[in-house]
Scaffold this motif. Structure first.
Motif, mmCIF file in Angstrom:
data_model
loop_
_atom_site.group_PDB
_atom_site.id
_atom_site.type_symbol
_atom_site.label_atom_id
_atom_site.label_comp_id
_atom_site.label_asym_id
_atom_site.label_seq_id
_atom_site.Cartn_x
_atom_site.Cartn_y
_atom_site.Cartn_z
ATOM 1 N N GLN A 93 0.802 -1.217 0.000
ATOM 2 C CA GLN A 93 0.000 0.000 0.000
ATOM 3 C C GLN A 93 0.839 1.273 0.000
ATOM 4 O O GLN A 93 0.287 2.369 -0.039
ATOM 5 C CB GLN A 93 -0.920 0.008 1.223
ATOM 6 C CG GLN A 93 -1.954 -1.101 1.225
ATOM 7 C CD GLN A 93 -2.787 -1.111 2.496
ATOM 8 O OE1 GLN A 93 -2.456 -0.450 3.485
ATOM 9 N NE2 GLN A 93 -3.875 -1.852 2.476
ATOM 10 N N GLU A 100 -2.066 6.129 7.914
ATOM 11 C CA GLU A 100 -2.325 5.377 6.691
ATOM 12 C C GLU A 100 -2.424 3.885 6.980
ATOM 13 O O GLU A 100 -3.251 3.179 6.392
ATOM 14 C CB GLU A 100 -1.231 5.654 5.668
ATOM 15 C CG GLU A 100 -1.252 7.079 5.120
ATOM 16 C CD GLU A 100 -0.071 7.362 4.214
ATOM 17 O OE1 GLU A 100 0.747 6.439 3.993
ATOM 18 O OE2 GLU A 100 0.047 8.505 3.746
ATOM 19 N N TRP A 655 -8.243 -5.584 1.455
ATOM 20 C CA TRP A 655 -7.013 -5.502 0.669
ATOM 21 C C TRP A 655 -6.674 -6.908 0.202
ATOM 22 O O TRP A 655 -6.634 -7.852 1.000
ATOM 23 C CB TRP A 655 -5.855 -4.927 1.466
ATOM 24 C CG TRP A 655 -4.644 -4.706 0.593
ATOM 25 C CD1 TRP A 655 -3.565 -5.522 0.467
ATOM 26 C CD2 TRP A 655 -4.433 -3.615 -0.293
ATOM 27 N NE1 TRP A 655 -2.669 -5.002 -0.439
ATOM 28 C CE2 TRP A 655 -3.184 -3.819 -0.926
ATOM 29 C CE3 TRP A 655 -5.164 -2.478 -0.622
ATOM 30 C CZ2 TRP A 655 -2.660 -2.932 -1.857
ATOM 31 C CZ3 TRP A 655 -4.642 -1.594 -1.550
ATOM 32 C CH2 TRP A 655 -3.407 -1.820 -2.157
ATOM 33 N N GLY A 672 -5.350 -4.628 -4.779
ATOM 34 C CA GLY A 672 -6.053 -3.394 -4.440
ATOM 35 C C GLY A 672 -7.088 -3.654 -3.375
ATOM 36 O O GLY A 672 -7.190 -4.758 -2.820
ATOM 37 N N SER A 695 -12.716 4.936 -0.497
ATOM 38 C CA SER A 695 -11.482 5.047 -1.268
ATOM 39 C C SER A 695 -11.198 3.713 -1.954
ATOM 40 O O SER A 695 -11.183 2.661 -1.303
ATOM 41 C CB SER A 695 -10.303 5.425 -0.373
ATOM 42 O OG SER A 695 -9.115 5.590 -1.133
ATOM 43 N N ASP A 697 -8.296 1.822 -3.931
ATOM 44 C CA ASP A 697 -6.845 1.877 -4.135
ATOM 45 C C ASP A 697 -6.393 0.611 -4.861
ATOM 46 O O ASP A 697 -7.019 -0.452 -4.737
ATOM 47 C CB ASP A 697 -6.116 1.988 -2.796
ATOM 48 C CG ASP A 697 -6.633 3.131 -1.941
ATOM 49 O OD1 ASP A 697 -6.963 4.191 -2.517
ATOM 50 O OD2 ASP A 697 -6.720 2.957 -0.713
ATOM 51 N N ASN A 713 1.403 2.553 -7.487
ATOM 52 C CA ASN A 713 0.217 2.616 -6.637
ATOM 53 C C ASN A 713 -0.714 3.721 -7.099
ATOM 54 O O ASN A 713 -0.265 4.821 -7.459
ATOM 55 C CB ASN A 713 0.598 2.896 -5.180
ATOM 56 C CG ASN A 713 1.198 1.700 -4.483
ATOM 57 O OD1 ASN A 713 2.384 1.420 -4.638
ATOM 58 N ND2 ASN A 713 0.390 0.986 -3.714
ATOM 59 N N THR A 715 -4.180 5.738 -5.583
ATOM 60 C CA THR A 715 -4.993 5.927 -4.387
ATOM 61 C C THR A 715 -6.216 6.773 -4.708
ATOM 62 O O THR A 715 -6.169 7.659 -5.560
ATOM 63 C CB THR A 715 -4.180 6.612 -3.270
ATOM 64 O OG1 THR A 715 -3.686 7.869 -3.742
ATOM 65 C CG2 THR A 715 -2.993 5.738 -2.866
ATOM 66 N N ASN A 716 -7.311 6.474 -4.036
ATOM 67 C CA ASN A 716 -8.587 7.173 -4.226
ATOM 68 C C ASN A 716 -8.908 7.293 -5.713
ATOM 69 O O ASN A 716 -9.153 8.385 -6.240
ATOM 70 C CB ASN A 716 -8.551 8.558 -3.567
ATOM 71 C CG ASN A 716 -9.926 9.200 -3.471
ATOM 72 O OD1 ASN A 716 -10.951 8.547 -3.626
ATOM 73 N ND2 ASN A 716 -9.938 10.506 -3.232
ATOM 74 N N LEU A 717 -8.915 6.178 -6.387
ATOM 75 C CA LEU A 717 -9.046 6.173 -7.845
ATOM 76 C C LEU A 717 -10.381 6.726 -8.325
ATOM 77 O O LEU A 717 -10.487 7.197 -9.464
ATOM 78 C CB LEU A 717 -8.845 4.749 -8.369
ATOM 79 C CG LEU A 717 -7.428 4.185 -8.170
ATOM 80 C CD1 LEU A 717 -7.361 2.736 -8.626
ATOM 81 C CD2 LEU A 717 -6.402 5.033 -8.916
ATOM 82 N N ARG A 737 -7.384 11.943 -6.198
ATOM 83 C CA ARG A 737 -6.782 10.805 -6.892
ATOM 84 C C ARG A 737 -5.276 11.017 -7.031
ATOM 85 O O ARG A 737 -4.806 12.084 -7.417
ATOM 86 C CB ARG A 737 -7.417 10.656 -8.265
ATOM 87 C CG ARG A 737 -6.903 9.465 -9.064
ATOM 88 C CD ARG A 737 -7.425 9.484 -10.487
ATOM 89 N NE ARG A 737 -8.878 9.349 -10.530
ATOM 90 C CZ ARG A 737 -9.699 10.295 -10.940
ATOM 91 N NH1 ARG A 737 -9.216 11.473 -11.337
ATOM 92 N NH2 ARG A 737 -11.005 10.097 -10.961
#
Length: 747
Positions: A93, A100, A655, A672, A695, A697, A713, A715-717, A737
Motif C-alpha cells: 500500500q 495510513e 485488501w 487493491g 477510497s 486503491d 500505486n 490511491t482514491n481512484l 486521486r
C-alpha cells in the motif's frame, strides 16, 4: 501536596529501581517456581518460545507472536479482537504514516484535535472512544503527541476493547501498538525510492548487518517531501534515523538497544467548517455545498507543525529456564514542538450568502483558537514482567506477573494573536493563504501550563487449563496515578490542581479450544481513566471539583471465535461486543452544582475479519465492523439516545493481491482494495455530520530480478471527497486521486 510529593519523590528514588531489581530477582527465583508438584523438576513440556517479530512472518497473521512479554503466545491465543497490519501489506500500500496503516482497521477513526488543546497529531478514536493516550511502541508509551512515520514499523496491531490489565489507564475502545524493526541474524539491505504526483519524493533504507555470532546492527533512515494531491497547501518535509543493536541473538539472554531521531516540518490543517442549509437541522462541511476540496484556510507563514522526537529504548529478554522468561523494558522519550493552525468559521451571515447567493460573497472568519504554541514533553517508563508456565497437580498454568512505572512531564507556552486576526473576513471560496498576523505572549489563565503525571502499577494474570480444551484466563492490575497541574498567564494568579487515585482493573475470560484450529471465548474486561490525565491538552477540565471526581470506568463484554482453514494459511475471526463508558458525577456540597467528566456511552458491535492467503499466491486482509452507538446518560438531556460522535454504523476494509508467474521472469503482482466508513456525527447533539467515506486503491508490481522490483500505486481512484479527520464543528479533507511509483532494491 504532601501526598503527591511523597509519591513522586518515592517513585523517583525507588519505583524504577524496584521494577528493575524485581526482574532480576524473579530470574534468580525462576527455577524453583518452575518445578512440578509431582517430580520437583522443571517440566520440559511447557517450554516458553522466545518472543520475536523479526524474520519471516506467518501467512496467517493470527499465528504470529504478539511481540509483548505480558501477552504471551500468538495473536490467536488472546481472548479479544486483535487486527494486525503486517509489513507486507504496508509495503504493497506504500504506507508512510501510522494513520495510513490504520485505514485497514474499520473501528478506528481520527480526530482533528483542537489547536488550543494541543492534541493534534495521531489522535485516534477506537470503537468510538477517545484514545488520546493509547498509542504504544513495542508495548511501551510513546511520549508526546505527533504524527508517526512508518519507516521503523515491523507491524501495527490494533488491540480492541478495554485493556487495563495489560496496558493500564485509558484504553476504553482499545490501544494501538507498533512493533519496531530490530536487529536479527544475517545480512540484509532494502532501499525504496518513491515519487508521486504533486511533488512527492520519499526515500528509505533498512540495513541489517551481523557483526558477531550473536550480535547484529540495524539502521533505518527516511527522508520525504510531499504536497498533498488536490490540496492547495505548502510542502511538508520529514526525515528520521533509527539505529539499533542487539546482543545475544539466538541465546537465552538478549539485549536490544534502539534510538530514534525523527523530525518533521509540515503544514497544518484545521479543516473545513460546517454550515446548515436553511430548512434542515443537520449541518455538513461547506465542501458539500460548492467549496472546492482544494480549499485550505491556513497561513503559508505560521500554520506549521514542527516536531523533533528523540527516543531511546532498552529491552532485555532472559530465558531463565524452560518454563520462565523475564522481560525488562525501559524507555526515555523527548519531544519538542511548535504548532499553529487557523480555525475558520462560517457565521449566520456567511451561511445565508452561501445558500441564497444574495448579499455578496460569503465570508469566513478566523477564531481566536489555534494560536501558536511551543511545548516540551519528556517521559520515562520501565516495565518488568515474568511469564511462567508450570503445572499444579492436573492443572496447567501460564502466569504473568509484572511491575509498570512511568513519569511524564509536559510544559507548554501559548501565544496570542491580536484583534486584527479575529476581525478578518475572507472569501469562503478563495481564502487568502498569505496572511501573517503578529502574535505575542498569551494572557489567559492557561497560557502557560505544566503537568507532571506519575503512575505505578502491579499486574498479574493466570491462564489455567482444566482440560486440554477448556481454560480460564483471569487477571488484575492495581494502579496508582498522580497528576499535578499548574497554569498561569498574564495578570492571572497561578493555579495548582492535583488528582491522586488508586484503582483496580480486572479481566476474566472463558476459552474453549476443541481443536488447535478453533477457539471460542467469552470475555469481560475493564479499564479505568483517572482524573487529570488530559488536563494539559484540555485545560477546561482542570478544576478543583474535577480533581475530586471518581475515575472513569470502561467495561467490555465480548464473545468471539477464531478458526484457521486452508492448512492454516487463512485465519477467520468474528466477535460481538458491548462497551460501556461510565463517567462519574459529583455534587458540590456548598453550591449543589453537579460536575461530570462526560457522558455515559455504550457501543454494541459486530466484528468480522479474514487474514492470510487463500492460495500461496493470493493474499487477503479484510474486516467489517458494525457499531451501534448510543449516549445513555448525559447532563444535557437532549443528547440521551443520540449516536456517539465520530462512530459510523458500518465500516469495512478490504485488501487483496495475487501474484502471477511466481518465481518466473514474467511475474506480476496485482492488487487493491477499498476503505469504507459510513456517515458519522460530529457532535453529541447529532446536529452536524460528515457523509460516507470511500477510497478505491490499487497497485501493480514486478520483480525484475532478485535485487530489483518496481511498484505503481493508485490511491482514491474514484476521486471521492473524503474526510480523514473529524472534530465537533469541522472536518479535514483527504487528498484526491493520486499515483506514485516505487523502485526497490534488496540484497
Amino acid at each position: 501536596m504532601n501526598t503527591q510529593s511523597i509519591l513522586r519523590s518515592g517513585l523517583s528514588r525507588t519505583a524504577f529501581g524496584t521494577s528493575l531489581a524485581a526482574g532480576f530477582a524473579l530470574g534468580a527465583a525462576g527455577p524453583a517456581g518452575a518445578q512440578t508438584a509431582e517430580s520437583g523438576q522443571p517440566d520440559a513440556a511447557v517450554a516458553l518460545p522466545q518472543i520475536s517479530v523479526q524474520g519471516a512472518q506467518p501467512e496467517n497473521t493470527l499465528q504470529g507472536a504478539t511481540g509483548l512479554g505480558r501477552m504471551p503466545g500468538r495473536i490467536e491465543d488472546q481472548p479479544q479482537t486483535i487486527q494486525v497490519i503486517p509489513q507486507e501489506i504496508m509495503r504493497q500500500q506504500s504506507v508512510t504514516t501510522l494513520g495510513e496503516a490504520l485505514r485497514n482497521v474499520p473501528g478506528v477513526t481520527a480526530s482533528a484535535g483542537e489547536g488550543g488543546g494541543g492534541v493534534a497529531g495521531d489522535q485516534l478514536r477506537i470503537r468510538g472512544f477517545n484514545s488520546q493516550n493509547d498509542l504504544y511502541v513495542d508495548g511501551m508509551r510513546d511520549f508526546g503527541s505527533f504524527r508517526r512515520d512508518a519507516f521503523t514499523f515491523e507491524e501495527v496491531q490494533a488491540i480492541l476493547g478495554p485493556s487495563g490489565v495489560n496496558f493500564g489507564s485509558g484504553s476504553a475502545g482499545g490501544i494501538v501498538n507498533v512493533n519496531s524493526r530490530t536487529p536479527h541474524l544475517g545480512n540484509a539491505l532494502n532501499m525504496d525510492v518513491t515519487g508521486g504526483m504533486n511533488w512527492m519524493l520519499r526515500g528509505t533504507a533498512d540495513a541489517n548487518y551481523q557483526i558477531g555470532e550473536t550480535t547484529a546492527l540495524r539502521m533505518n533512515v527516511m527522508y520525504q517531501q510531499q504536497r498533498l494531491v488536490d490540496r492547495h497547501m505548502p510542502t511538508g518535509e520529514r526525515w528520521g534515523i533509527a539505529p539499533s543493536i542487539a546482543f545475544g541473538l539466538g541465546t537465552d539472554t538478549t539485549l536490544t538497544l534502539e534510538y530514534l531521531y525523527y523530525r518533521y516540518d509540515e503544514p497544518t490543517d484545521a479543516g473545513i467548517m460546517v454550515a446548515t442549509r436553511p430548512g434542515q437541522t443537520v449541518g455538513r462541511p461547506v465542501s458539500e455545498y460548492g467549496v472546492s476540496r482544494s480549499t485550505w484556510y491556513g497561513s503559508n507563514f505560521t500554520d506549521r507543525d514542527q516536531s523533533t522526537v528523540n527516543r531511546l529504548t532498552a529491552r532485555i529478554q532472559h530465558r531463565a529456564n524452560d518454563a520462565i522468561t523475564i522481560y525488562n523494558d525501559t524507555r526515555v522519550g523527548v519531544q519538542e514542538r511548535y504548532f499553529s493552525y487557523s480555525i475558520a468559521s462560517c457565521d449566520a451571515t456567511c451561511s445565508a450568502r452561501l445558500f441564497s447567493g444574495v448579499g455578496g460573497v460569503p465570508q469566513y472568519a478566523l477564531s481566536g483558537g489555534g494560536s501558536p504554541y511551543e511545548s516540551s514533553t519528556w517521559g520515562v517508563q520501565n516495565i518488568t514482567s515474568m511469564v511462567a508456565r508450570f503445572n499444579t497437580w492436573s492443572l496447567r498454568h501460564e502466569a504473568t506477573l509484572g511491575l509498570d512505572a512511568w513519569y511524564e512531564d509536559f510544559e507548554r507556552t501559548t501565544y496570542a494573536y491580536g484583534a486584527d486576526r479575529t476581525a478578518y473576513r475572507g472569501n469562503l471560496f478563495a481564502p487568502n493563504n498569505t496572511l501573517n498576523f503578529a502574535y505575542g505572549p498569551g494572557t489567559t489563565v492557561s497560557s502557560n501550563r505544566r503537568s507532571q503525571t506519575t503512575q505505578i502499577a502491579a499486574f498479574a494474570s493466570d491462564r489455567i487449563w482444566f482440560t486440554p480444551e477448556i481454560s480460564v484466563l483471569g487477571g488484575l492490575r492495581w494502579t496508582r496515578q498522580q497528576s499535578d497541574y499548574t497554569q498561569w498567564g498574564g495578570t492571572n494568579p497561578v493555579q495548582d490542581f492535583s488528582a491522586d487515585n488508586a484503582f483496580i482493573d480486572p479481566r476474566v475470560s472463558l476459552i474453549w479450544e476443541p481443536t488447535p484450529q478453533y477457539m471460542v471465548y467469552a470475555s469481560y474486561a475493564q479499564s479505568t481513566f483517572a482524573p487529570g490525565s488530559n488536563w494539559t491538552t484540555q485545560p477546561g477540565q482542570a478544576t478543583a471539583n474535577n480533581s475530586n471526581l471518581e475515575p472513569e470506568v470502561n467495561t467490555i463484554y465480548e464473545v468471539g471465535a477464531r478458526v484457521n482453514v486452508l492448512e492454516g494459511r487463512l485465519g477467520l475471526t468474528a466477535s460481538v461486543y458491548q462497551i460501556e463508558k461510565n463517567n462519574a458525577t459529583e455534587t458540590d456540597p456548598s453550591t449543589g452544582t453537579v460536575f461530570s467528566s462526560g457522558d455515559q456511552q455504550r457501543v454494541r458491535g459486530i466484528d468480522i475479519g479474514a487474514t492470510g492467503r487463500i492460495t500461496p499466491a493470493w493474499l487477503i486482509n479484510a474486516r467489517y465492523s458494525y457499531m451501534n452507538s448510543e449516549t445513555t446518560s448525559s447532563l444535557t438531556p437532549a443528547n440521551v439516545g443520540k449516536r456517539v460522535v465520530y462512530v459510523p454504523e458500518n465500516a469495512a476494509t478490504l485488501w487483496t493481491s495475487y501474484e502471477f508467474g511466481q518465481g518466473t521472469p514474467w511475474n506480476l503482482t496485482v492488487g487493491g482494495g477499498i476503505v469504507y466508513g459510513g456517515q458519522a456525527f460530529l457532535n453529541a447533539a447529532n446536529t452536524a455530520e460528515v457523509p460516507y467515506n470511500f477510497s478505491l486503491d490499487a497497485f501493480v508490481s514486478h520483480r525484475i530480478n532478485d535485487q530489483l522490483s518496481v511498484r505503481i500505486n493508485g490511491t482514491n481512484l474514484t476521486d471521492n471527497r473524503n474526510y480523514v479527520s473529524l472534530f465537533g464543528n469541522r472536518a479535514v479533507l483527504g487528498q484526491g486521486r493520486g499515483v506514485m511509483m516505487t523502485v526497490s532494491t534488496n540484497f
